[in-house]
Design an enzyme around this catalytic site. Structure first.
Site, PDB file in Angstrom:
ATOM      1  N   ALA A   1       0.863  -1.181   0.000  1.00 21.39           N
ATOM      2  CA  ALA A   1       0.000   0.000   0.000  1.00 21.39           C
ATOM      3  C   ALA A   1       0.900   1.232   0.000  1.00 21.39           C
ATOM      4  O   ALA A   1       2.060   1.162   0.425  1.00 21.39           O
ATOM      5  CB  ALA A   1      -0.874  -0.014   1.243  1.00 21.39           C
TER       6      ALA A   1
ATOM      7  N   GLY B   1       0.653  -5.122   0.778  1.00 15.99           N
ATOM      8  CA  GLY B   1      -0.480  -5.206  -0.142  1.00 15.99           C
ATOM      9  C   GLY B   1      -0.103  -5.829  -1.484  1.00 15.99           C
ATOM     10  O   GLY B   1      -0.963  -6.398  -2.164  1.00 15.99           O
TER      11      GLY B   1
ATOM     12  N   GLU C   1      -0.397  -9.432  -0.925  1.00 15.97           N
ATOM     13  CA  GLU C   1      -1.834  -9.722  -0.781  1.00 15.97           C
ATOM     14  C   GLU C   1      -2.538  -9.704  -2.133  1.00 15.97           C
ATOM     15  O   GLU C   1      -3.395 -10.546  -2.413  1.00 15.97           O
ATOM     16  CB  GLU C   1      -2.466  -8.704   0.178  1.00 15.97           C
ATOM     17  CG  GLU C   1      -1.961  -8.883   1.607  1.00 15.97           C
ATOM     18  CD  GLU C   1      -2.366  -7.740   2.530  1.00 15.97           C
ATOM     19  OE1 GLU C   1      -2.167  -6.565   2.160  1.00 15.97           O
ATOM     20  OE2 GLU C   1      -2.884  -8.015   3.634  1.00 15.97           O
TER      21      GLU C   1
ATOM     22  N   GLU D   1       4.356  -5.218   7.218  1.00 10.14           N
ATOM     23  CA  GLU D   1       3.568  -4.170   7.886  1.00 10.14           C
ATOM     24  C   GLU D   1       3.978  -3.969   9.337  1.00 10.14           C
ATOM     25  O   GLU D   1       3.945  -2.859   9.858  1.00 10.14           O
ATOM     26  CB  GLU D   1       2.064  -4.516   7.815  1.00 10.14           C
ATOM     27  CG  GLU D   1       1.448  -4.420   6.432  1.00 10.14           C
ATOM     28  CD  GLU D   1       1.546  -5.694   5.607  1.00 10.14           C
ATOM     29  OE1 GLU D   1       2.361  -6.588   5.946  1.00 10.14           O
ATOM     30  OE2 GLU D   1       0.801  -5.806   4.627  1.00 10.14           O
TER      31      GLU D   1
HETATM   32  N1  CO8 Z   1       4.603   3.227  -0.414  1.00  8.20           N
HETATM   33  C1  CO8 Z   1       5.015   4.420  -0.911  1.00  8.20           C
HETATM   34  N2  CO8 Z   1       6.192   4.586  -1.530  1.00  8.20           N
HETATM   35  C2  CO8 Z   1       7.016   3.513  -1.630  1.00  8.20           C
HETATM   36  C3  CO8 Z   1       6.649   2.245  -1.132  1.00  8.20           C
HETATM   37  C4  CO8 Z   1       5.376   2.126  -0.498  1.00  8.20           C
HETATM   38  N3  CO8 Z   1       4.896   0.965  -0.030  1.00  8.20           N
HETATM   39  N4  CO8 Z   1       7.665   1.395  -1.377  1.00  8.20           N
HETATM   40  C5  CO8 Z   1       8.629   2.104  -2.001  1.00  8.20           C
HETATM   41  N5  CO8 Z   1       8.238   3.382  -2.149  1.00  8.20           N
HETATM   42  C6  CO8 Z   1       8.996   4.477  -2.782  1.00  8.20           C
HETATM   43  C7  CO8 Z   1      10.128   4.959  -1.895  1.00  8.20           C
HETATM   44  O1  CO8 Z   1       9.654   5.859  -0.927  1.00  8.20           O
HETATM   45  C8  CO8 Z   1      11.055   5.589  -2.904  1.00  8.20           C
HETATM   46  O2  CO8 Z   1      10.525   6.841  -3.246  1.00  8.20           O
HETATM   47  P1  CO8 Z   1      11.529   8.158  -3.299  1.00  8.20           P
HETATM   48  O3  CO8 Z   1      12.501   7.812  -4.409  1.00  8.20           O
HETATM   49  O4  CO8 Z   1      10.606   9.269  -3.618  1.00  8.20           O
HETATM   50  O5  CO8 Z   1      12.197   8.209  -1.962  1.00  8.20           O
HETATM   51  C9  CO8 Z   1      10.886   4.686  -4.125  1.00  8.20           C
HETATM   52  O6  CO8 Z   1       9.643   3.999  -3.946  1.00  8.20           O
HETATM   53  C10 CO8 Z   1      11.987   3.662  -4.249  1.00  8.20           C
HETATM   54  O7  CO8 Z   1      12.046   2.951  -3.029  1.00  8.20           O
HETATM   55  P2  CO8 Z   1      13.429   2.746  -2.204  1.00  8.20           P
HETATM   56  O8  CO8 Z   1      14.361   3.869  -2.449  1.00  8.20           O
HETATM   57  O9  CO8 Z   1      13.060   2.438  -0.798  1.00  8.20           O
HETATM   58  O10 CO8 Z   1      13.973   1.439  -2.977  1.00  8.20           O
HETATM   59  P3  CO8 Z   1      14.939   0.312  -2.388  1.00  8.20           P
HETATM   60  O11 CO8 Z   1      15.323  -0.524  -3.556  1.00  8.20           O
HETATM   61  O12 CO8 Z   1      16.027   0.930  -1.553  1.00  8.20           O
HETATM   62  O13 CO8 Z   1      14.024  -0.539  -1.368  1.00  8.20           O
HETATM   63  C11 CO8 Z   1      12.009  -1.719  -0.714  1.00  8.20           C
HETATM   64  C12 CO8 Z   1      12.949  -1.290  -1.875  1.00  8.20           C
HETATM   65  C13 CO8 Z   1      12.769  -2.711   0.213  1.00  8.20           C
HETATM   66  C14 CO8 Z   1      10.805  -2.405  -1.330  1.00  8.20           C
HETATM   67  C15 CO8 Z   1      11.606  -0.482   0.127  1.00  8.20           C
HETATM   68  O14 CO8 Z   1      11.125   0.510  -0.778  1.00  8.20           O
HETATM   69  C16 CO8 Z   1      10.508  -0.738   1.127  1.00  8.20           C
HETATM   70  O15 CO8 Z   1      10.769  -1.282   2.190  1.00  8.20           O
HETATM   71  N6  CO8 Z   1       9.261  -0.351   0.801  1.00  8.20           N
HETATM   72  C17 CO8 Z   1       8.127  -0.474   1.717  1.00  8.20           C
HETATM   73  C18 CO8 Z   1       7.663  -1.903   1.835  1.00  8.20           C
HETATM   74  C19 CO8 Z   1       6.533  -2.011   2.822  1.00  8.20           C
HETATM   75  O16 CO8 Z   1       6.672  -1.746   4.003  1.00  8.20           O
HETATM   76  N7  CO8 Z   1       5.351  -2.414   2.320  1.00  8.20           N
HETATM   77  C20 CO8 Z   1       4.172  -2.582   3.138  1.00  8.20           C
HETATM   78  C21 CO8 Z   1       3.340  -1.367   3.094  1.00  8.20           C
HETATM   79  S1  CO8 Z   1       1.948  -1.456   4.210  1.00  8.20           S
HETATM   80  C22 CO8 Z   1       0.809  -2.382   3.369  1.00  8.20           C
HETATM   81  O17 CO8 Z   1       1.013  -2.795   2.270  1.00  8.20           O
HETATM   82  C23 CO8 Z   1      -0.466  -2.642   4.116  1.00  8.20           C
HETATM   83  C24 CO8 Z   1      -1.469  -3.211   3.175  1.00  8.20           C
HETATM   84  C25 CO8 Z   1      -2.802  -3.089   3.808  1.00  8.20           C
HETATM   85  C26 CO8 Z   1      -3.850  -3.287   2.753  1.00  8.20           C
HETATM   86  C27 CO8 Z   1      -4.611  -2.045   2.560  1.00  8.20           C
HETATM   87  C28 CO8 Z   1      -4.936  -1.877   1.122  1.00  8.20           C
HETATM   88  C29 CO8 Z   1      -3.884  -1.159   0.381  1.00  8.20           C
END
Ligand code: CO8
Length: 258
Positions: free
Chosen positions: A65, A109, A112, A132
């Site tokens: 998400a 998500g 999921e 999460e």
């Molecule tokens: N949301 C928003 N932006 C994101 C997300 C995300 N989930 N993941 C990555 N991005 C963005 C980063 O902020 C970054 O943006 P910017 O360049 O502007 O800073 C860009 O994408 C590239 O990401 P990274 O620089 O972090 O890339 P890396 O290669 O260093 O890392 C990762 C990749 C490991 C995937 C890292 O980006 C990460 O940990 N992302 C978050 C993963 C996460 O925690 N996901 C769970 C989110 S919560 C969720 O999904 C709950 C679902 C509930 C269901 C509800 C319906 C939707």
């Protein structure tokens, strides 16, 4: 229909939906989930489409998400809006077959969403996880439920409590993905598999899907009874007559989809 956050192509009888927010690793914003739901509506209504493939980029199927979008939401915001999970159910409720072609990150998500599809083909670089817990929340679109059904309690619990990722090999061993494909071939292979399904009898494919899905919703006795009723009903279709006649006559069946 033009979409902001996805690309839809038709490859023969297959609708290929590519999640397309590369700068955010395909984070599932409200707009993306809306676009995806509309694309599934369109594919389901289109008689030329027999199967759907959902994919992302080589780096990310979807990183979850959109954290930046939801960070400031209040309880009332998410409760009243039934925060976007209600819209997600569109993929899970699709009656046509849906294959997830997952390369790179399928987190939160994203994992999921992949699990809402009928099966997952994984690129050899795929990573699945429910992180999460590391950002102060829990899975909200079926992660604790579907992952547990796929991989069992111990592994699902470890993943949901620690947020660690599973690589493609572990996901295949655990039964989360049907098989692993070299990432460069992933989308073509998924479309090939989808095309193979799309060329079968459409109503019979729908019945098979409905029956497998029933296994997750009911007891064994109820499920077997449900399966038998659907099996019986295939004998009311022209395609059952055609399929079995074609076998006996050593020719390819000419499906009528009725
Ligand atoms: N949301 C928003 N932006 C994101 C997300 C995300 N989930 N993941 C990555 N991005 C963005 C980063 O902020 C970054 O943006 P910017 O360049 O502007 O800073 C860009 O994408 C590239 O990401 P990274 O620089 O972090 O890339 P890396 O290669 O260093 O890392 C990762 C990749 C490991 C995937 C890292 O980006 C990460 O940990 N992302 C978050 C993963 C996460 O925690 N996901 C769970 C989110 S919560 C969720 O999904 C709950 C679902 C509930 C269901 C509800 C319906 C939707």
């Amino acid at each position: 229909m033009p979409y902001e956050t996805i690309i839809v192509e038709h490859r023969g009888p297959v609708a290929l939906i590519t999640l397309n927010r590369p700068k955010a690793l395909n984070a599932l914003s409200d707009q993306l989930v809306t676009d995806l739901g509309n694309a599934v509506d369109a594919a389901e209504a289109d008689d030329n489409v027999g199967a759907i493939v959902i994919t992302g980029s080589e780096k990310a199927f979807a990183a979850g998400a959109d954290i930046k979008e939801m960070a400031g939401f209040s309880y009332m915001d998410v409760y009243k809006a039934n925060f976007i999970t209600a819209k997600w159910e569109r993929v899970a409720k699709c009656r046509k077959p849906v294959i997830a072609a997952v390369a790179g990150y399928a987190l939160g998500g994203g994992c999921e969403l992949a699990m809402m599809c009928d099966f997952i083909l994984a690129g050899d670089n795929a990573k699945f996880g429910q992180p999460e817990i590391t950002i102060g929340t829990i899975p909200g679109a079926g992660g604790t439920q579907r992952l547990t059904r796929f991989v069992g309690k111990s592994k699902a619990m470890e993943m949901c409590l620690t947020g660690r990722n599973m690589d493609a090999a572990e996901a295949e061993r655990a039964g989360l993905v049907s098989r692993i494909v070299p990432v460069a071939e992933l989308v073509d292979e998924a479309v090939k598999v989808a095309e193979r399904i799309a060329k079968l009898s459409r109503p019979i494919v729908m019945m098979a899907k409905e029956s497998v899905n029933k296994a997750y919703e009911t007891t064994l006795t109820e499920g077997v009874t449900f399966e038998r009723r659907l099996f019986h009903s295939t004998f009311a279709t022209e395609d059952q007559k055609e399929g079995m006649a074609a076998f006996a006559e050593k020719r390819q069946p000419d499906w009528k989809n009725r």
